[in-house]
Design a protein around this motif. Structure first.
Motif, PDB file in Angstrom:
ATOM      1  N   GLU A  75       0.875  -0.869  -0.039  1.00 19.32           N
ATOM      2  CA  GLU A  75       0.107   0.072   0.015  1.00 19.32           C
ATOM      3  C   GLU A  75       1.031   1.578   0.002  1.00 19.32           C
ATOM      4  O   GLU A  75       2.011   1.190   0.327  1.00 19.32           O
ATOM      5  CB  GLU A  75      -0.938   0.203   1.205  1.00 19.32           C
ATOM      6  N   PRO A  76       0.329   2.352  -0.326  1.00 18.10           N
ATOM      7  CA  PRO A  76       1.023   3.708  -0.318  1.00 18.10           C
ATOM      8  C   PRO A  76       1.375   4.032   1.048  1.00 18.10           C
ATOM      9  O   PRO A  76       0.690   3.647   2.020  1.00 18.10           O
ATOM     10  CB  PRO A  76       0.091   4.543  -0.930  1.00 18.10           C
ATOM     11  N   LYS A  77       2.639   4.459   1.259  1.00 19.27           N
ATOM     12  CA  LYS A  77       3.200   4.628   2.592  1.00 19.27           C
ATOM     13  C   LYS A  77       2.591   5.885   3.277  1.00 19.27           C
ATOM     14  O   LYS A  77       2.855   7.005   2.911  1.00 19.27           O
ATOM     15  CB  LYS A  77       4.867   4.461   2.746  1.00 19.27           C
ATOM     16  N   GLU A  78       1.589   5.613   4.178  1.00 17.13           N
ATOM     17  CA  GLU A  78       1.099   6.998   5.033  1.00 17.13           C
ATOM     18  C   GLU A  78       2.080   7.461   5.875  1.00 17.13           C
ATOM     19  O   GLU A  78       2.042   8.699   6.293  1.00 17.13           O
ATOM     20  CB  GLU A  78      -0.365   6.701   5.523  1.00 17.13           C
ATOM     21  N   PHE A  79       2.709   6.622   6.711  1.00 17.57           N
ATOM     22  CA  PHE A  79       3.379   6.981   7.716  1.00 17.57           C
ATOM     23  C   PHE A  79       5.257   6.500   7.390  1.00 17.57           C
ATOM     24  O   PHE A  79       5.449   5.499   6.735  1.00 17.57           O
ATOM     25  CB  PHE A  79       3.342   6.326   9.029  1.00 17.57           C
ATOM     26  N   ASP A  80       5.959   7.335   8.041  1.00 14.20           N
ATOM     27  CA  ASP A  80       7.492   7.319   8.056  1.00 14.20           C
ATOM     28  C   ASP A  80       7.625   5.943   9.058  1.00 14.20           C
ATOM     29  O   ASP A  80       8.377   5.246   8.933  1.00 14.20           O
ATOM     30  CB  ASP A  80       8.156   8.217   8.071  1.00 14.20           C
ATOM     31  N   ILE A  81       7.169   6.266  10.241  1.00 15.89           N
ATOM     32  CA  ILE A  81       7.460   5.213  11.281  1.00 15.89           C
ATOM     33  C   ILE A  81       6.121   5.038  12.262  1.00 15.89           C
ATOM     34  O   ILE A  81       5.495   5.928  12.499  1.00 15.89           O
ATOM     35  CB  ILE A  81       8.706   6.020  12.139  1.00 15.89           C
ATOM     36  N   LEU A 136       5.004  10.385  11.853  1.00 13.55           N
ATOM     37  CA  LEU A 136       5.170   9.298  12.850  1.00 13.55           C
ATOM     38  C   LEU A 136       3.741   8.966  13.392  1.00 13.55           C
ATOM     39  O   LEU A 136       2.810   9.854  13.618  1.00 13.55           O
ATOM     40  CB  LEU A 136       5.948   9.401  14.122  1.00 13.55           C
ATOM     41  N   LYS A 137       3.395   7.548  13.557  1.00 14.34           N
ATOM     42  CA  LYS A 137       2.223   7.240  14.188  1.00 14.34           C
ATOM     43  C   LYS A 137       2.334   6.445  15.444  1.00 14.34           C
ATOM     44  O   LYS A 137       2.964   5.363  15.534  1.00 14.34           O
ATOM     45  CB  LYS A 137       1.357   6.216  13.114  1.00 14.34           C
ATOM     46  N   TYR A 138       1.869   7.172  16.621  1.00 20.00           N
ATOM     47  CA  TYR A 138       1.959   6.528  17.699  1.00 20.00           C
ATOM     48  C   TYR A 138       0.898   5.880  18.061  1.00 20.00           C
ATOM     49  O   TYR A 138      -0.356   6.657  18.177  1.00 20.00           O
ATOM     50  CB  TYR A 138       2.470   7.374  18.657  1.00 20.00           C
ATOM     51  N   VAL A 139       0.751   4.534  18.564  1.00 25.77           N
ATOM     52  CA  VAL A 139      -0.484   4.008  19.118  1.00 25.77           C
ATOM     53  C   VAL A 139      -0.201   3.402  20.581  1.00 25.77           C
ATOM     54  O   VAL A 139       0.465   2.502  20.518  1.00 25.77           O
ATOM     55  CB  VAL A 139      -1.358   2.938  18.169  1.00 25.77           C
ATOM     56  N   ASN A 140      -0.827   3.979  21.536  1.00 27.43           N
ATOM     57  CA  ASN A 140      -0.488   3.568  22.951  1.00 27.43           C
ATOM     58  C   ASN A 140      -1.331   2.399  23.321  1.00 27.43           C
ATOM     59  O   ASN A 140      -2.580   2.397  22.859  1.00 27.43           O
ATOM     60  CB  ASN A 140      -0.788   4.841  23.946  1.00 27.43           C
TER      61      ASN A 140
END
Length: 282
Positions: free
Chosen positions: A132-138, A167-171
């Motif tokens: 898939e197209p990359k939405e997030f770098d990390i 960056l995508k953070y998911v706690n």
């Protein structure tokens, strides 16, 4: 899981023992190994007893009196040290998930310690390689702010990267489906374990979804994924420089390379295959 995999593979005649109602023999905190033996099928005797993930599954009492070899495996015994320290010496031998624990577990167990770092594996049944197209770098998920000040420090450093990066953070944890979706939409995921050098499964999970992984140098991952350019190691003092350089060069990666790494990882580290090697080691 190990018992289930062995049963599915037709490898052994297994009786499961545990606190779950799904166990063949259900025990409680007062159950002894004698109580368990009394419930064995008539004429049946095990070649060995394995307590998988001893930190989460308390064994029956008086285990040292068992008339057959007893093993335990562990990954996070140090985090649960207060309630599993007193029982480790009851076993004949231990199985560590990483070489970092080898010496320490040997001191806490009456017998030898074996290392089998591939006790995780990846589930390949519903994996599809849609690049898939990359939405997030990390992408980072899990218990982001618990257990380790060092992990929090790294997360802070990552958050200070150039604004050109996303960056995508998911706690805490998300659903398996959403987790895989985030991996497919990310160039890389960041992995960190409190015990530097322990092998964790996230790098495997990421690579089969077309996502790279930053992992701690010294882990067995460096051996298992040595042929995968998507697996990038970092040292205690160079995470940000490694991340920056890797992201700058990301556009040079080919789709064929990413797909090849995913296919190779999926084939070698498929869940049942890893469990089969585990049972054969024992």
């Amino acid at each position: 899981d190990a018992a289930g995999a062995a049963k599915n593979l037709g490898m052994a005649d297994i009786v499961t023992i545990g606190h779950s109602s799904r166990s063949d023999i259900q025990i409680n905190l007062q159950s002894t190994i004698g109580d368990v033996i009394a419930e064995f099928p008539a004429g049946w005797k095990p070649d060995f007893y394995l307590c998988d993930m001893v930190e989460d599954h308390p064994p029956p009492l008086n285990l040292s009196s068992a008339p057959f070899p007893t093993f335990y495996s562990t990954q996070d015994f140090d985090r649960h040290y207060h309630h599993c320290r007193s029982i480790l010496s009851e076993f004949d031998a231990s199985i560590a998930f990483g070489s970092i624990f080898h010496k320490e577990l040997e001191k806490l167990t009456n017998g030898p310690t074996f290392v089998c770092p591939l006790l995780m594996g990846v589930d390949t049944l519903d994996t599809h390689m849609d690049l898939e197209p990359k939405e997030f770098d990390i992408f980072v998920s899990g218990n982001l702010f618990n257990h380790s000040k060092q992990k929090t420090k790294y997360l802070w450093e990552l958050s200070q990267l150039s604004e050109k990066y996303t960056l995508k953070y998911v706690n805490t944890h998300t659903t398996v489906e959403k987790y895989k979706e985030y991996l497919r939409k990310s160039k890389y995921t960041f992995t960190y374990v409190q015990n530097w050098g322990i092998t964790n499964s996230r790098a495997f999970e990421a690579i089969i979804e077309g996502c790279g992984a930053f992992f701690q140098e010294g882990s067995e991952l460096g051996i298992f994924l040595s042929d995968c350019a998507e697996a990038v190691s970092y040292r205690e003092d160079d995470l940000i420089s490694v991340v920056g350089e890797t992201l700058e060069n990301w556009s040079q990666k080919s789709t064929e390379e990413t797909r090849s790494s995913a296919d190779k990882t999926r084939k070698i580290y498929q869940f049942d295959g890893c469990r089969e090697r585990y049972i054969k080691l024992i």
